[in-house]
Design a protein around this motif. Structure first.
Motif, PDB file in Angstrom:
ATOM      1  N   ALA A 140      -9.114 -72.807  42.525  1.00 53.64           N
ATOM      2  CA  ALA A 140      -9.635 -72.532  41.183  1.00 53.64           C
ATOM      3  C   ALA A 140      -8.502 -72.356  40.179  1.00 53.64           C
ATOM      4  O   ALA A 140      -8.612 -72.771  39.018  1.00 53.64           O
ATOM      5  N   CYS A 141      -7.401 -71.751  40.617  1.00 50.10           N
ATOM      6  CA  CYS A 141      -6.255 -71.536  39.734  1.00 50.10           C
ATOM      7  C   CYS A 141      -5.610 -72.873  39.370  1.00 50.10           C
ATOM      8  O   CYS A 141      -5.308 -73.135  38.203  1.00 50.10           O
ATOM      9  N   ARG A 142      -5.405 -73.723  40.355  1.00 50.28           N
ATOM     10  CA  ARG A 142      -4.790 -75.026  40.104  1.00 50.28           C
ATOM     11  C   ARG A 142      -5.678 -75.912  39.242  1.00 50.28           C
ATOM     12  O   ARG A 142      -5.187 -76.731  38.472  1.00 50.28           O
ATOM     13  N   ASP A 143      -7.003 -75.751  39.406  1.00 54.54           N
ATOM     14  CA  ASP A 143      -7.938 -76.544  38.611  1.00 54.54           C
ATOM     15  C   ASP A 143      -8.142 -75.976  37.210  1.00 54.54           C
ATOM     16  O   ASP A 143      -8.874 -76.548  36.403  1.00 54.54           O
ATOM     17  N   GLY A 144      -7.523 -74.824  36.935  1.00 51.47           N
ATOM     18  CA  GLY A 144      -7.636 -74.220  35.610  1.00 51.47           C
ATOM     19  C   GLY A 144      -8.986 -73.621  35.326  1.00 51.47           C
ATOM     20  O   GLY A 144      -9.405 -73.529  34.167  1.00 51.47           O
ATOM     21  N   ARG A 145      -9.707 -73.173  36.361  1.00 51.08           N
ATOM     22  CA  ARG A 145     -11.042 -72.618  36.157  1.00 51.08           C
ATOM     23  C   ARG A 145     -11.066 -71.091  36.148  1.00 51.08           C
ATOM     24  O   ARG A 145     -12.104 -70.489  35.927  1.00 51.08           O
ATOM     25  N   SER A 157     -16.621 -78.971  50.965  1.00 52.40           N
ATOM     26  CA  SER A 157     -15.906 -80.209  50.684  1.00 52.40           C
ATOM     27  C   SER A 157     -14.437 -79.974  50.880  1.00 52.40           C
ATOM     28  O   SER A 157     -13.984 -78.880  51.127  1.00 52.40           O
ATOM     29  N   GLY A 158     -13.657 -81.033  50.752  1.00 54.71           N
ATOM     30  CA  GLY A 158     -12.228 -80.895  50.925  1.00 54.71           C
ATOM     31  C   GLY A 158     -11.520 -80.329  49.718  1.00 54.71           C
ATOM     32  O   GLY A 158     -10.352 -80.002  49.775  1.00 54.71           O
ATOM     33  N   GLY A 159     -12.219 -80.215  48.608  1.00 53.90           N
ATOM     34  CA  GLY A 159     -11.559 -79.712  47.409  1.00 53.90           C
ATOM     35  C   GLY A 159     -12.513 -78.846  46.628  1.00 53.90           C
ATOM     36  O   GLY A 159     -13.287 -78.099  47.175  1.00 53.90           O
TER      37      GLY A 159
END
Length: 462
Positions: free
Chosen positions: A161-166, A54-56
């Motif tokens: 993953a870092c930007r999404d806080g995962r 996917s794109g994200g």
């Protein structure tokens, strides 16, 4: 030009179909299964099932690089793009009877890279530290973060993953002040002071030339290519160019070949003028480009002399260069790297960080590089990775992070592609379809049928 030193040669009887078990894992490492990647993990109860690209972010627990098209996931080339065989679990890597829970679940790639990691990293750490480890192979486009304690991600995957806080930021790791392991000496080749992962290994996109095929076309005027600028100089270095059908790294190579300084490539490409410049170069070369879906096919184009130069990846190049007359052009190569991260969902963070610390020890990284020639992302590890364990081949000329090669290339900028990737991917796809500047003009409507001529007027008698 480039010549493989005598000390790096293997017997003449050794060819690309014979060099199988370079990692000593006991299974062939032929990488001709699929398209160019790094793809095709074993499907087992312990293997992450890949999700659609996917794109994200790929759902709650999966991750892909933003703006990544199918087949472009940011993973090691030989694990994803080369389609190498999966790594089979070795005896002793699973807990007895499958009932004892592992202390750490580690996620990484399959293929030759995974086999080298199993032998040089996983098993020694289990023996030396007492940490019980279960290793899981990534899917081709997605990674199940929720099922792992320590996970190795490509740059774009890690950024997303870092930007999404995962995943945990390094500053939130247990004993964060000691986690870099280099005492602030700058032993890592990229800045690790911020972010969410510790760099592990790098692979490169680079150009390979077939001197024999080019010599046939050039005749007496033949010169052996050796600079990235030779890629776009079709008159002096004749023949087709087999390029990977993706904008990532292709656009950077166009600008590098056109003389943009290595430190300025992404600054230039971020401007409309720089973007246009890269696409104008592709326009000029259009009739000389053979687009391929993976480096397996790029090498096929070289072997069949349908191209005299091809864009490929350093891992696969190693397999071919030690047993052929093909020549690499390391000038302008583009390094991508993976990094270890700790998912926020991990219930075993202390053990995960303990494992990662051990995995990025210079001696451990060097041992893995000596089995599979990706470049360690620590200077001290590169210095210890001198020769291939099984072949005795000198590795300095093959490792993208060696002192010889590092300064010849650039590091892939994941932040740039996160910010600009969607637009550049759309423009690239439009360009392939012949749509100028991404402006789609609707086809002209069908002209209405011409009206019927009036009936003839009756002629009067007389």
């Amino acid at each position: 030009g480039f010549a493989v030193p005598a000390s790096a040669q293997v017997p003449a009887t050794t060819g690309p179909d014979v060099i199988e078990d370079l990692t000593g894992s006991g299974q062939p490492k032929s990488d001709d299964q699929g398209a160019d990647r790094s793809e095709g993990p074993a499907r087992s109860e312990r293997t992450v099932v890949p999700e659609p690209a996917s794109g994200g972010a790929a759902g709650r627990s999966g991750t892909t690089g933003s703006g990544t098209t199918a087949g472009e996931a940011d993973e090691p080339a030989e694990a994803r793009e080369e389609g190498v065989p999966p790594v089979e679990a070795k005896p002793g890597n699973e807990r007895a009877g499958g009932t004892e829970k592992p202390a750490v679940v580690v996620g990484s790639w399959a293929g030759a890279y995974g086999a080298a990691q199993q032998e040089a990293v996983i098993e020694p750490i289990e023996q030396q530290t007492g940490i019980a480890i279960e290793r899981r192979a990534h899917g081709s486009n997605a990674v199940d973060l929720d099922g792992t304690d320590a996970v190795e991600l490509g740059q774009e995957q890690l950024l997303t993953a870092c930007r999404d806080g995962r995943v945990l930021r390094l500053s939130d790791w247990p004993d964060a002040g000691e986690v870099s392991g280099d005492g602030g000496s700058g032993d890592f080749l990229v800045d690790v002071s911020e972010g969410c992962g510790l760099p592990s290994f790098a692979w490169s996109s680079l150009v390979i030339a077939n001197p024999k095929a080019m010599r046939k076309l050039a005749g007496r005027g033949y010169r052996e290519p050796g600079r990235i600028g030779d890629l776009i100089d079709v008159k002096r270095y004749p023949g087709k160019r087999a390029l990977l059908r993706q904008p990532r790294r292709v656009l950077e190579m166009m600008l590098l070949a056109d003389g943009v300084a290595r430190g300025e490539v992404y600054k230039v490409l971020a401007t409309r003028e720089g973007e246009d410049r890269a696409f104008e170069l592709l326009d000029e070369m259009k009739s000389s480009i053979v687009w391929v879906s993976g480096s397996r096919y790029a090498f096929a184009a070289l072997d069949e002399e349908r191209a005299t130069m091809a864009m490929t990846f350093s891992g696969r190049a190693f397999r071919r260069l030690i047993a052929s007359e093909l020549r690499p052009i390391w000038d302008g190569h583009i390094m991508s790297y993976s990094a270890w991260a700790v998912p926020k969902s991990s219930p075993r963070r202390d053990a995960a960080v303990r494992f990662i610390r051990a995995a990025v020890e210079p001696e451990t990284m060097a041992a893995q590089a000596r089995l599979w020639p990706y470049g360690p992302m620590r200077r001290s590890a590169v210095q210890q990775a001198r020769r291939h364990t099984l072949l005795g081949t000198e590795l300095d000329v093959f490792l993208p992070t060696s002192e010889l090669r590092f300064g010849q290339g650039i590091v892939f900028d994941a932040v740039f592609w996160s910010d600009h990737g969607s637009r550049l991917v759309r423009r690239f796809e439009d360009w392939l379809e012949g749509v100028p500047l991404g402006i789609r003009v609707p086809p002209p409507r069908k002209a209405p049928p011409a009206p019927l001529p009036p009936p003839p007027r009756p002629v009067s008698a007389g």
